[in-house]
Design a protein around this motif. Structure first.
Motif, mmCIF file in Angstrom:
data_model
loop_
_atom_site.group_PDB
_atom_site.id
_atom_site.type_symbol
_atom_site.label_atom_id
_atom_site.label_comp_id
_atom_site.label_asym_id
_atom_site.label_seq_id
_atom_site.Cartn_x
_atom_site.Cartn_y
_atom_site.Cartn_z
ATOM 1 N N TYR A 131 17.546 0.698 7.533
ATOM 2 C CA TYR A 131 16.218 0.103 7.463
ATOM 3 C C TYR A 131 15.404 0.872 6.430
ATOM 4 N N VAL A 132 14.846 0.144 5.482
ATOM 5 C CA VAL A 132 14.132 0.727 4.352
ATOM 6 C C VAL A 132 12.784 0.033 4.217
ATOM 7 N N LEU A 133 11.759 0.819 3.908
ATOM 8 C CA LEU A 133 10.441 0.219 3.702
ATOM 9 C C LEU A 133 10.209 -0.212 2.258
ATOM 10 N N VAL A 134 10.691 0.580 1.283
ATOM 11 C CA VAL A 134 10.388 0.345 -0.124
ATOM 12 C C VAL A 134 11.647 0.457 -0.961
ATOM 13 N N GLU A 135 11.886 -0.534 -1.825
ATOM 14 C CA GLU A 135 12.956 -0.426 -2.816
ATOM 15 C C GLU A 135 12.357 0.025 -4.135
ATOM 16 N N SER A 136 13.092 0.875 -4.859
ATOM 17 C CA SER A 136 12.638 1.334 -6.161
ATOM 18 C C SER A 136 13.770 1.159 -7.155
ATOM 19 N N HIS A 137 13.455 0.730 -8.344
ATOM 20 C CA HIS A 137 14.495 0.507 -9.368
ATOM 21 C C HIS A 137 14.293 1.431 -10.531
ATOM 22 N N GLU A 152 14.660 3.183 -0.936
ATOM 23 C CA GLU A 152 16.049 2.962 -1.331
ATOM 24 C C GLU A 152 16.107 2.762 -2.839
ATOM 25 N N LEU A 153 17.097 3.386 -3.452
ATOM 26 C CA LEU A 153 17.419 3.138 -4.859
ATOM 27 C C LEU A 153 18.645 2.229 -4.853
ATOM 28 N N ILE A 203 17.330 6.995 0.223
ATOM 29 C CA ILE A 203 18.772 6.849 0.069
ATOM 30 C C ILE A 203 19.050 6.521 -1.391
ATOM 31 N N ALA A 204 19.908 7.326 -1.982
ATOM 32 C CA ALA A 204 20.357 7.104 -3.358
ATOM 33 C C ALA A 204 21.830 6.711 -3.300
ATOM 34 N N THR A 205 22.727 7.677 -3.403
ATOM 35 C CA THR A 205 24.157 7.378 -3.355
ATOM 36 C C THR A 205 24.700 7.311 -1.934
ATOM 37 N N GLY A 206 23.914 7.735 -0.954
ATOM 38 C CA GLY A 206 24.320 7.650 0.444
ATOM 39 C C GLY A 206 25.038 8.869 0.976
ATOM 40 N N GLY A 207 25.308 9.857 0.149
ATOM 41 C CA GLY A 207 26.060 11.028 0.587
ATOM 42 C C GLY A 207 25.397 11.810 1.699
ATOM 43 N N THR A 208 24.105 12.006 1.612
ATOM 44 C CA THR A 208 23.391 12.779 2.624
ATOM 45 C C THR A 208 23.387 12.045 3.962
ATOM 46 N N LEU A 209 23.112 10.743 3.942
ATOM 47 C CA LEU A 209 23.127 9.975 5.189
ATOM 48 C C LEU A 209 24.508 9.952 5.816
ATOM 49 N N HIS A 211 0.835 -1.202 0.000
ATOM 50 C CA HIS A 211 0.000 0.000 0.000
ATOM 51 C C HIS A 211 0.872 1.255 0.000
ATOM 52 N N ILE A 212 1.885 1.280 0.833
ATOM 53 C CA ILE A 212 2.796 2.428 0.880
ATOM 54 C C ILE A 212 3.432 2.641 -0.492
ATOM 55 N N LYS A 213 3.969 1.575 -1.054
ATOM 56 C CA LYS A 213 4.645 1.676 -2.358
ATOM 57 C C LYS A 213 3.702 2.187 -3.442
ATOM 58 N N SER A 214 2.452 1.769 -3.384
ATOM 59 C CA SER A 214 1.492 2.170 -4.425
ATOM 60 C C SER A 214 1.163 3.658 -4.378
ATOM 61 N N THR A 215 1.476 4.324 -3.278
ATOM 62 C CA THR A 215 1.155 5.752 -3.158
ATOM 63 C C THR A 215 2.322 6.667 -3.534
ATOM 64 N N ILE A 216 3.475 6.104 -3.851
ATOM 65 C CA ILE A 216 4.648 6.912 -4.212
ATOM 66 C C ILE A 216 4.670 7.085 -5.731
ATOM 67 N N ARG A 217 4.702 8.343 -6.155
ATOM 68 C CA ARG A 217 4.703 8.661 -7.582
ATOM 69 C C ARG A 217 6.139 8.843 -8.071
ATOM 70 N N VAL A 218 6.436 8.322 -9.242
ATOM 71 C CA VAL A 218 7.749 8.504 -9.869
ATOM 72 C C VAL A 218 7.608 9.568 -10.950
ATOM 73 N N VAL A 219 8.449 10.608 -10.853
ATOM 74 C CA VAL A 219 8.414 11.723 -11.809
ATOM 75 C C VAL A 219 9.708 11.692 -12.620
ATOM 76 N N PRO A 220 9.626 11.334 -13.906
ATOM 77 C CA PRO A 220 10.836 11.268 -14.735
ATOM 78 C C PRO A 220 11.436 12.655 -14.984
ATOM 79 N N ASN A 221 12.776 12.664 -15.072
ATOM 80 C CA ASN A 221 13.527 13.865 -15.457
ATOM 81 C C ASN A 221 13.325 15.048 -14.519
ATOM 82 N N PHE A 222 13.221 14.777 -13.231
ATOM 83 C CA PHE A 222 13.113 15.831 -12.225
ATOM 84 C C PHE A 222 14.087 15.524 -11.107
#
Length: 182
Positions: free
Chosen positions: A176-182, A160-161, A132-138, A13-24
């Motif tokens: 700890y991550v709830l949703v992975e996105s590819h 997590e990407l 988390i993408a490249t981990g720099g911010t964390l 359910h959580i994953k289904s509510t996350i929108r992916v916006v290309p080129n932003f």
């Protein structure tokens, strides 16, 4: 560790509510937009609840939220587990004396700041952000907290990407991550 692979129905359910916006915000970035999750109260509550369930018995005294979306999840987690919330902000946003940490993003450079004295030596800290993408911010967040003498117990992100391998940069700290996105 990732919750995304378990059989908890809240994850789908959580994953289904996350929108992916290309080129932003620039070409080639597939932006994970959580504002759509925030418009779905049940998914938003489930997200916070899942983090609280994980951290309620871990003796955490500091929840450090990374600007800006870590400010959305960090405070309710902190309140629920009885910890203080410490904002980690972009430069020149905090009044008074601060400590700074520069870092590299997948599309540039940035800096985080934290009030001096916000964290005491030996406090147990949780770092919270939306992604988390490249981990720099964390890594920058962990460095700030550790320089103040805190023990970073874990990092928690909604998304997590994994293809960007940010987890590998976390110096062995659990994530700890709830949703992975590819």
């Amino acid at each position: 560790m990732s919750a995304c692979c378990n059989d908890d129905p809240r994850i789908l359910h959580i994953k289904s509510t996350i929108r992916v916006v290309p080129n932003f915000p620039k070409p080639g970035i597939m932006f994970q937009d959580i504002t759509t999750l925030l418009l779905a109260p049940k998914a938003f509550k489930n997200t916070v609840d899942m983090f609280v369930e994980r951290y309620k018995d871990k003796n955490i005294s500091v929840v450090a939220g990374i600007e800006a979306r870590g400010f959305i999840f960090g405070p309710p987690i902190a309140l629920a587990i009885g910890a203080k919330f410490v904002p980690l902000r972009k430069p020149r946003k905090l009044p008074g004396k601060v400590m700074s940490e520069e870092y590299t993003l997948e599309y540039g450079r940035d800096c985080l700041e934290m009030h001096i004295g916000a964290v005491e030596p030996y406090e147990r800290a949780l770092v919270v952000d939306d992604l988390i993408a490249t981990g720099g911010t964390l890594c920058a967040a962990m460095n700030l907290l550790e320089r103040a003498g805190a023990e970073v117990v874990e990092c928690a992100c909604l998304i997590e990407l994994p293809d960007l391998k940010g987890r590998d940069r976390l110096k062995g700290k659990p994530l700890y991550v709830l949703v992975e996105s590819h």
